[in-house]
Design a protein around this motif. Structure first.
Motif, PDB file in Angstrom:
ATOM      1  N   SER A 128       0.835  -1.208   0.000  1.00 48.75           N
ATOM      2  CA  SER A 128       0.000   0.000   0.000  1.00 48.75           C
ATOM      3  C   SER A 128       0.864   1.250   0.000  1.00 48.75           C
ATOM      4  O   SER A 128       0.534   2.245  -0.669  1.00 48.75           O
ATOM      5  CB  SER A 128      -0.913  -0.005   1.228  1.00 48.75           C
ATOM      6  OG  SER A 128      -1.795  -1.105   1.200  1.00 48.75           O
ATOM      7  N   LEU A 129       1.982   1.211   0.721  1.00 53.08           N
ATOM      8  CA  LEU A 129       2.900   2.350   0.707  1.00 53.08           C
ATOM      9  C   LEU A 129       3.529   2.519  -0.666  1.00 53.08           C
ATOM     10  O   LEU A 129       3.694   3.647  -1.154  1.00 53.08           O
ATOM     11  CB  LEU A 129       3.988   2.151   1.763  1.00 53.08           C
ATOM     12  CG  LEU A 129       5.027   3.270   1.887  1.00 53.08           C
ATOM     13  CD1 LEU A 129       4.355   4.598   2.209  1.00 53.08           C
ATOM     14  CD2 LEU A 129       6.069   2.924   2.942  1.00 53.08           C
ATOM     15  N   TYR A 130       3.865   1.409  -1.325  1.00 51.92           N
ATOM     16  CA  TYR A 130       4.412   1.486  -2.686  1.00 51.92           C
ATOM     17  C   TYR A 130       3.402   2.124  -3.633  1.00 51.92           C
ATOM     18  O   TYR A 130       3.750   3.012  -4.428  1.00 51.92           O
ATOM     19  CB  TYR A 130       4.776   0.076  -3.161  1.00 51.92           C
ATOM     20  CG  TYR A 130       5.180  -0.007  -4.620  1.00 51.92           C
ATOM     21  CD1 TYR A 130       6.488   0.250  -5.010  1.00 51.92           C
ATOM     22  CD2 TYR A 130       4.242  -0.338  -5.602  1.00 51.92           C
ATOM     23  CE1 TYR A 130       6.859   0.173  -6.343  1.00 51.92           C
ATOM     24  CE2 TYR A 130       4.603  -0.416  -6.930  1.00 51.92           C
ATOM     25  CZ  TYR A 130       5.915  -0.157  -7.297  1.00 51.92           C
ATOM     26  OH  TYR A 130       6.279  -0.227  -8.619  1.00 51.92           O
ATOM     27  N   ARG A 131       2.157   1.694  -3.556  1.00 50.79           N
ATOM     28  CA  ARG A 131       1.122   2.276  -4.421  1.00 50.79           C
ATOM     29  C   ARG A 131       0.926   3.757  -4.122  1.00 50.79           C
ATOM     30  O   ARG A 131       0.730   4.566  -5.040  1.00 50.79           O
ATOM     31  CB  ARG A 131      -0.190   1.509  -4.245  1.00 50.79           C
ATOM     32  CG  ARG A 131      -0.168   0.080  -4.744  1.00 50.79           C
ATOM     33  CD  ARG A 131      -1.564  -0.532  -4.723  1.00 50.79           C
ATOM     34  NE  ARG A 131      -1.565  -1.874  -5.291  1.00 50.79           N
ATOM     35  CZ  ARG A 131      -1.488  -2.988  -4.576  1.00 50.79           C
ATOM     36  NH1 ARG A 131      -1.401  -2.898  -3.252  1.00 50.79           N
ATOM     37  NH2 ARG A 131      -1.496  -4.169  -5.154  1.00 50.79           N
ATOM     38  N   ALA A 132       0.959   4.118  -2.847  1.00 52.11           N
ATOM     39  CA  ALA A 132       0.785   5.528  -2.485  1.00 52.11           C
ATOM     40  C   ALA A 132       1.937   6.372  -3.019  1.00 52.11           C
ATOM     41  O   ALA A 132       1.729   7.495  -3.504  1.00 52.11           O
ATOM     42  CB  ALA A 132       0.690   5.666  -0.967  1.00 52.11           C
ATOM     43  N   VAL A 285      12.853  -4.406  -0.458  1.00 50.80           N
ATOM     44  CA  VAL A 285      13.668  -4.455  -1.676  1.00 50.80           C
ATOM     45  C   VAL A 285      12.884  -5.064  -2.824  1.00 50.80           C
ATOM     46  O   VAL A 285      12.885  -4.550  -3.951  1.00 50.80           O
ATOM     47  CB  VAL A 285      14.967  -5.245  -1.422  1.00 50.80           C
ATOM     48  CG1 VAL A 285      15.733  -5.452  -2.722  1.00 50.80           C
ATOM     49  CG2 VAL A 285      15.846  -4.518  -0.411  1.00 50.80           C
ATOM     50  N   SER A 286      12.189  -6.161  -2.562  1.00 52.63           N
ATOM     51  CA  SER A 286      11.416  -6.821  -3.617  1.00 52.63           C
ATOM     52  C   SER A 286      10.309  -5.912  -4.148  1.00 52.63           C
ATOM     53  O   SER A 286      10.120  -5.784  -5.362  1.00 52.63           O
ATOM     54  CB  SER A 286      10.815  -8.117  -3.081  1.00 52.63           C
ATOM     55  OG  SER A 286       9.947  -8.705  -4.024  1.00 52.63           O
ATOM     56  N   THR A 287       9.572  -5.270  -3.247  1.00 47.54           N
ATOM     57  CA  THR A 287       8.469  -4.403  -3.674  1.00 47.54           C
ATOM     58  C   THR A 287       8.975  -3.178  -4.412  1.00 47.54           C
ATOM     59  O   THR A 287       8.400  -2.776  -5.435  1.00 47.54           O
ATOM     60  CB  THR A 287       7.635  -3.982  -2.459  1.00 47.54           C
ATOM     61  OG1 THR A 287       7.189  -5.141  -1.749  1.00 47.54           O
ATOM     62  CG2 THR A 287       6.426  -3.168  -2.888  1.00 47.54           C
ATOM     63  N   ALA A 288      10.046  -2.552  -3.910  1.00 43.47           N
ATOM     64  CA  ALA A 288      10.577  -1.365  -4.582  1.00 43.47           C
ATOM     65  C   ALA A 288      11.181  -1.708  -5.931  1.00 43.47           C
ATOM     66  O   ALA A 288      11.232  -0.860  -6.824  1.00 43.47           O
ATOM     67  CB  ALA A 288      11.633  -0.698  -3.698  1.00 43.47           C
ATOM     68  N   MET A 289      11.622  -2.949  -6.113  1.00 45.86           N
ATOM     69  CA  MET A 289      12.289  -3.326  -7.353  1.00 45.86           C
ATOM     70  C   MET A 289      11.314  -3.694  -8.461  1.00 45.86           C
ATOM     71  O   MET A 289      11.472  -3.259  -9.608  1.00 45.86           O
ATOM     72  CB  MET A 289      13.251  -4.495  -7.083  1.00 45.86           C
ATOM     73  CG  MET A 289      14.147  -4.843  -8.253  1.00 45.86           C
ATOM     74  SD  MET A 289      15.552  -5.888  -7.745  1.00 45.86           S
ATOM     75  CE  MET A 289      14.720  -7.155  -6.812  1.00 45.86           C
ATOM     76  N   ILE A 290      10.290  -4.505  -8.168  1.00 41.29           N
ATOM     77  CA  ILE A 290       9.390  -4.978  -9.228  1.00 41.29           C
ATOM     78  C   ILE A 290       7.934  -4.592  -8.998  1.00 41.29           C
ATOM     79  O   ILE A 290       7.115  -4.734  -9.901  1.00 41.29           O
ATOM     80  CB  ILE A 290       9.484  -6.499  -9.402  1.00 41.29           C
ATOM     81  CG1 ILE A 290       8.901  -7.205  -8.170  1.00 41.29           C
ATOM     82  CG2 ILE A 290      10.905  -6.931  -9.674  1.00 41.29           C
ATOM     83  CD1 ILE A 290       8.620  -8.655  -8.386  1.00 41.29           C
ATOM     84  N   GLY A 291       7.580  -4.139  -7.790  1.00 42.25           N
ATOM     85  CA  GLY A 291       6.196  -3.810  -7.521  1.00 42.25           C
ATOM     86  C   GLY A 291       5.536  -4.847  -6.623  1.00 42.25           C
ATOM     87  O   GLY A 291       6.148  -5.841  -6.223  1.00 42.25           O
ATOM     88  N   PRO A 292       4.266  -4.654  -6.296  1.00 40.54           N
ATOM     89  CA  PRO A 292       3.574  -5.545  -5.354  1.00 40.54           C
ATOM     90  C   PRO A 292       3.200  -6.883  -5.979  1.00 40.54           C
ATOM     91  O   PRO A 292       2.754  -6.958  -7.112  1.00 40.54           O
ATOM     92  CB  PRO A 292       2.316  -4.752  -4.977  1.00 40.54           C
ATOM     93  CG  PRO A 292       2.066  -3.867  -6.151  1.00 40.54           C
ATOM     94  CD  PRO A 292       3.407  -3.520  -6.712  1.00 40.54           C
ATOM     95  N   MET A 293       3.421  -7.962  -5.210  1.00 41.15           N
ATOM     96  CA  MET A 293       2.964  -9.306  -5.576  1.00 41.15           C
ATOM     97  C   MET A 293       2.396  -9.930  -4.297  1.00 41.15           C
ATOM     98  O   MET A 293       3.085 -10.644  -3.567  1.00 41.15           O
ATOM     99  CB  MET A 293       4.104 -10.139  -6.148  1.00 41.15           C
ATOM    100  CG  MET A 293       4.683  -9.580  -7.440  1.00 41.15           C
ATOM    101  SD  MET A 293       5.878 -10.660  -8.244  1.00 41.15           S
ATOM    102  CE  MET A 293       4.797 -11.910  -8.918  1.00 41.15           C
TER     103      MET A 293
END
Length: 367
Positions: A128-132, A285-293
């Protein structure tokens, strides 16, 4: 007086006679597959099964990795052009390995410290933080805002923001006198929901073209990874993942629960906070690199528990990592070379993971 007749003799010198069935049972060696004793595998058959599963996953990983590098290469095999194209594809395979490593180890360790196999680290609000962050960049700076988030420093800032959120939650809710894991998870869900609502509100104010470009970044994809991020991502992943692997025995103790772990001499609160921080590094690291899964880690962890069939994290974690790479590389291989729809990979993985989540929920009473 003979020792045999002493009234204070505590043990007889002659072993009492055994019943015939008991004597035969003691003389008869245990049957194959019924070995007694403690250990990660209750029987020799279980150990052989684990080795077969591990070997099969290694073979599948090598097959999918080599197939992704070699198949559909327009240049002749062995030529200079062939190796140039293969080297370009190596970076994609490396990203798959990193993502599988992060998602698998992070999810298994998170489920262990929370004593719950139906939740994932995404519950803490990382995605959710990545999307925001992505939505705010487009809302404030336009389409050029997405390009501003692709550099090395922006990658570091995204990781720092996610780590700051997790450190705040763990330090605040697990270090106090009334530390409570359930309260921490609940507040993580509330924060994630709030960030998601803010992102949705900003998305409704975007133009159709901006929203269309942003939507492509809302799904996890290997294509989102930037090669310039690897020199930063790899050391972080190796350190955090290596520390989790080294603490596999402590994870075994943590899986027993707080009371049992404390009775065995483990500082439960300290270990839980440390493991959660390591999990936060991997997931950030995973979320910032490729996005949410969201459901990828849950799918891999659930399959790993069933495949390894042991409580010992020294054996569960390698199986989870290999399963993650097989699922991710196999999906990309099939969608690219068979169905020619590479962009749908993450959606299909999330769909399968979501179905697996519902199945586990429905079977929770028997797991």
């Amino acid at each position: 007086m003979s020792i045999l007749s002493r009234p204070d003799a505590r043990e007889p010198l002659v072993e009492p006679a055994l019943d015939a069935p008991v004597a035969r049972a003691r003389r008869t060696p245990p049957a194959s597959g019924r070995r007694t004793g403690s250990g990660p595998f209750p029987t020799a058959r279980a150990r052989r099964r684990y080795l077969l599963v591990l070997g099969g996953l290694i073979v599948l990983s090598l097959a999918f990795g080599a197939g992704y590098l070699a198949i559909d290469n327009p240049m002749p095999v062995g030529s200079e052009g062939f190796w140039i194209i293969a080297k370009l594809r190596v970076s994609t395979v490396v990203v798959m390995l990193l993502v599988a490593f992060c998602q698998a180890l992070g999810t298994v360790a998170f489920q262990t410290v929370t004593n719950n196999r139906i939740i994932t680290p995404s519950i803490m609000g990382f995605e959710s933080l990545y999307r925001a962050i992505q939505t705010s960049a487009v809302y404030l700076l336009g389409v050029a805002g997405l390009a501003s988030l692709e550099g090395t420093w922006q990658f570091v800032l995204q990781i720092a923001a996610m780590m700051g959120l997790s450190t705040l939650l763990y330090g605040w809710l697990l270090s106090g006198k009334y530390a409570n894991m359930q309260v921490m998870l609940l507040i993580g869900i509330i924060i994630g929901g709030g960030l998601g609502s803010v992102a949705t509100f900003m998305q409704r104010l975007l133009t159709p073209s901006e929203f269309d470009i942003l939507t492509a970044r809302m799904f996890g994809s290997i294509a989102n990874a930037d090669l310039e991020q690897l020199p930063i991502a790899i050391p972080l992943i190796v350190v955090a993942g290596g520390l989790l692997l080294l603490r596999s025995r402590r994870l075994n103790v943590l899986s027993l629960g707080k009371e049992q772990a404390t009775n065995l001499g483990l500082d439960h609160r300290r270990e839980v906070i440390l493991v959660l921080l390591l999990v936060s590094v991997l997931m950030a690291v995973s979320t910032a690199m490729i996005g949410p899964m969201t459901f990828f880690g849950f799918l891999v962890a659930t399959l790993a528990y069933q495949a390894a069939d042991t409580y010992d994290h020294r054996y569960v974690l390698p199986v989870a990592f290999l399963l993650g790479f097989v699922v991710l590389s196999g999906a990309y291989f099939l969608m690219k070379h068979v169905f020619y729809a590479q962009g749908l990979v993450s959606i299909i993985i999330e769909l399968v993971g979501g179905i697996a989540f519902l199945v586990v929920i429905l079977r929770k009473g028997r797991l």
